[in-house]
Design a protein around this motif. Structure first.
Motif, PDB file in Angstrom:
ATOM      1  N   UNK A  10       0.817  -1.225   0.000  1.00  0.00           N
ATOM      2  CA  UNK A  10       0.000   0.000   0.000  1.00  0.00           C
ATOM      3  C   UNK A  10       0.849   1.274   0.000  1.00  0.00           C
ATOM      4  N   UNK A  11       2.118   1.145  -0.327  1.00  0.00           N
ATOM      5  CA  UNK A  11       2.925   2.356  -0.536  1.00  0.00           C
ATOM      6  C   UNK A  11       3.942   2.071  -1.630  1.00  0.00           C
ATOM      7  N   UNK A  12       4.423   3.152  -2.235  1.00  0.00           N
ATOM      8  CA  UNK A  12       5.367   2.984  -3.329  1.00  0.00           C
ATOM      9  C   UNK A  12       6.790   3.029  -2.782  1.00  0.00           C
ATOM     10  N   UNK A  13       7.396   1.852  -2.709  1.00  0.00           N
ATOM     11  CA  UNK A  13       8.732   1.768  -2.112  1.00  0.00           C
ATOM     12  C   UNK A  13       9.744   2.619  -2.886  1.00  0.00           C
ATOM     13  N   UNK A  55       9.269   6.033  -1.430  1.00  0.00           N
ATOM     14  CA  UNK A  55       9.263   6.215   0.032  1.00  0.00           C
ATOM     15  C   UNK A  55      10.515   5.674   0.721  1.00  0.00           C
ATOM     16  N   UNK A  56      11.084   4.598   0.164  1.00  0.00           N
ATOM     17  CA  UNK A  56      12.263   4.002   0.815  1.00  0.00           C
ATOM     18  C   UNK A  56      13.506   4.700   0.260  1.00  0.00           C
ATOM     19  N   UNK A  57      14.398   5.139   1.176  1.00  0.00           N
ATOM     20  CA  UNK A  57      15.554   5.889   0.684  1.00  0.00           C
ATOM     21  C   UNK A  57      16.518   4.962  -0.063  1.00  0.00           C
ATOM     22  N   UNK A  58      17.193   5.538  -1.037  1.00  0.00           N
ATOM     23  CA  UNK A  58      18.018   4.807  -1.996  1.00  0.00           C
ATOM     24  C   UNK A  58      18.936   3.770  -1.395  1.00  0.00           C
ATOM     25  N   UNK A  59      19.594   4.125  -0.292  1.00  0.00           N
ATOM     26  CA  UNK A  59      20.559   3.191   0.288  1.00  0.00           C
ATOM     27  C   UNK A  59      19.895   1.908   0.813  1.00  0.00           C
ATOM     28  N   UNK A  78      15.524  -3.591   0.896  1.00  0.00           N
ATOM     29  CA  UNK A  78      14.066  -3.730   0.944  1.00  0.00           C
ATOM     30  C   UNK A  78      13.599  -4.798  -0.059  1.00  0.00           C
ATOM     31  N   UNK A  79      14.202  -4.760  -1.251  1.00  0.00           N
ATOM     32  CA  UNK A  79      13.772  -5.694  -2.289  1.00  0.00           C
ATOM     33  C   UNK A  79      14.349  -7.107  -2.116  1.00  0.00           C
ATOM     34  N   UNK A  80      15.141  -7.317  -1.083  1.00  0.00           N
ATOM     35  CA  UNK A  80      15.574  -8.693  -0.792  1.00  0.00           C
ATOM     36  C   UNK A  80      14.400  -9.510  -0.244  1.00  0.00           C
TER      37      UNK A  80
END
Lengths: 230, 258
Positions: B185-188, B191-195, B200-202
């Motif tokens: 329900x959110x766009x990673x 919203x998720x910082x680059x580093x 996150x995608x693991x």
């Protein structure tokens, strides 16, 4: 002609691990040093008091329980335990359960489906055959499982008190069907508390006591010995 | 394939077919729930994020649905398969049957129902005005990857729970954690910082949902990185499940109560 050995049991031992707490399991021996042979086409009775290891022995023969000691060597293609519910799923109809039950016994679906009319007729449960098994009485359940067992019989049938099924009239029919099966070279091993059945149906019998075979041979001698245990 | 193997697959296919048939008879709404549940969840999330937090656009609804439907498949199948072997004592004590049978019935049954749900998803996207692109043809890739992931996770949890019953609580918590960290329900990407984004995608579900969005919403070209993450998880978890099932194959009948 020497009878052909179909199953050979040597030094069979099986122990249940009962977990009392996390670090102190308790070991309960169910079978120890069990040795016997099963010959092709014979009917072997297994008698013994409650807790003597009869059901465990049948499960070891069917390959459901792996022995802790010794071995069970079998030349049978299909060997299966016939229980009162044959793995029936309560939400499925009697027909669907008969198909799945027959396949669990080791047969392909085409063969089992070709036997469905006979299974339905033998069970005598009529239209209830199409209803979910959860609506069945225990008598109907055992009629259906016995009908599947009779019409889709594996090479070696292991029967655990399966003759104690249904009402008086069905019991007579089941008993007659059993006699016919036995006469037709079916290999059967069956556990029963009913000594008359053992005497009438079995060629040989073994007596289990506290997980060991204490006697095997002529059913009349075995039953006499069994009665002495009281 | 030897006859014993063949019989296993035939038995599996028959059981899945019979289960689906009895389910229709038992509960007319049972299939509808596969569509109703993600729709209701999407409605709640739309209310919170779309209305209360002011992100209410058609693209947000499609964004939510493309995340939620794969998630519902994953969580339902793992949840259903979790106790499948532990609860099979009645069969395991009567028949010699490979323990993988029980989670595989659940996985197979659920995968067939997903065909219905995914048709609904595609229809909903068309209604919402999402353009049909050539990328949609790649949907079977994401679908197959998800089927592999669902199968390996389901077999692993089903094989371990009879050994350690308390694990089921951990699985429930794990499912919640994976859900919150999947970007449903959110766009990673924004919203998720680059580093942290690669880390996150693991999470295989985060990567998988991103793949679905790349395919269906055309948000980007298909990323090899996301495919690789999911494949590695499938191989690792599948291998562990295979090890557990092989090692305890003959023990389950005595471990599980009748």
């Amino acid at each position: 002609m020497t009878p052909q050995v179909l199953i050979s049991v040597r030094g069979l031992g099986l122990t249940y691990k009962v977990r009392r707490s996390l670090f102190s399991p308790m070991f309960v021996p169910a079978l120890s040093e069990v040795n016997f042979d099963v010959y092709k086409g014979e009917t072997l009775g297994v008698v013994g008091k409650n807790g003597s290891g009869k059901s465990t022995l049948l499960r070891a023969l069917a390959g459901i329980y792996k022995p802790d000691q010794g071995l069970v060597r079998s030349d049978a293609t299909t060997i299966a335990l016939m229980t009162l519910s044959l793995g029936f799923d309560p939400v499925m109809s009697g027909r669907d359960n008969a198909i799945f039950g027959g396949m669990l016994l080791g047969f392909d679906s085409e063969y089992v489906e070709s036997q469905l009319d006979e299974i339905k007729a033998f069970s005598g449960i009529g239209d209830a055959f199409e209803a979910p098994v959860r609506t069945y009485s225990s008598g109907m359940l055992s009629r259906l499982s016995f009908a599947v067992a009779m019409k889709v019989a594996p090479d070696v049938m292991l029967l655990d008190e399966l003759l104690a099924v249904g009402d008086e009239s069905f019991r007579a029919k089941a008993y007659e069907a059993m006699r016919e099966k036995i006469a037709s070279d079916q290999t059967t091993i069956f556990v029963s508390h009913n000594v008359d059945e053992i005497l009438a149906l079995c060629d040989r019998a073994i007596l289990l006591h506290e997980g060991r075979i204490i006697s095997q041979g002529d059913p009349r001698n075995i039953i006499a010995r069994y009665r002495e245990l009281d | 394939m030897d006859s014993r193997n063949f019989h296993f697959w035939a038995l599996l296919a028959t059981k899945i077919k019979l289960n689906l048939r009895s389910e229709v008879g038992k509960n007319q709404l049972s299939y509808a729930w596969w569509i109703l549940e993600p729709t209701l969840e999407a409605a709640v999330l739309y209310l919170v994020f779309g209305v209360f937090l002011g992100q209410g656009t058609d693209s947000f609804v499609s964004f939510l649905l493309v995340g939620l439907i794969p998630w519902t498949w994953f969580s339902r199948s793992v949840g259903n398969a979790m106790m499948s072997l532990s609860g099979a004592g009645w069969l395991l004590h009567s028949f010699r049957i490979h323990p993988a049978f029980f989670p595989l019935v659940v996985v197979g049954q659920d995968a067939i129902k997903q065909a219905v749900t995914f048709s609904f998803l595609l229809l909903a996207l068309l209604i919402l005005g999402i353009p049909v692109t050539e990328q949609w043809l790649l949907l079977p890739i994401a679908w197959t990857l998800q089927f592999g992931l669902v199968t390996s996770v389901s077999c692993l949890v089903a094989s371990l729970i009879p050994l350690l019953q308390d694990l089921k609580f951990l699985v429930n918590t794990g499912l919640l954690a994976v859900m919150l960290a999947s970007g449903i329900f959110y766009d990673a990407q924004s919203l998720v910082s680059g580093q942290w984004l690669d880390i996150f995608y693991l999470n295989p579900m985060a990567s998988l949902i991103q793949l679905y969005r790349e395919i269906l919403l055309g948000s980007a070209l298909l990323s090899l990185f996301h495919i690789l993450v999911v494949v590695i998880w499938i191989m690792v978890l599948g291998f562990l499940a295979w090890l557990a099932l092989r090692h305890y194959k003959d023990s389950y009948a005595r471990l599980i109560e009748e």
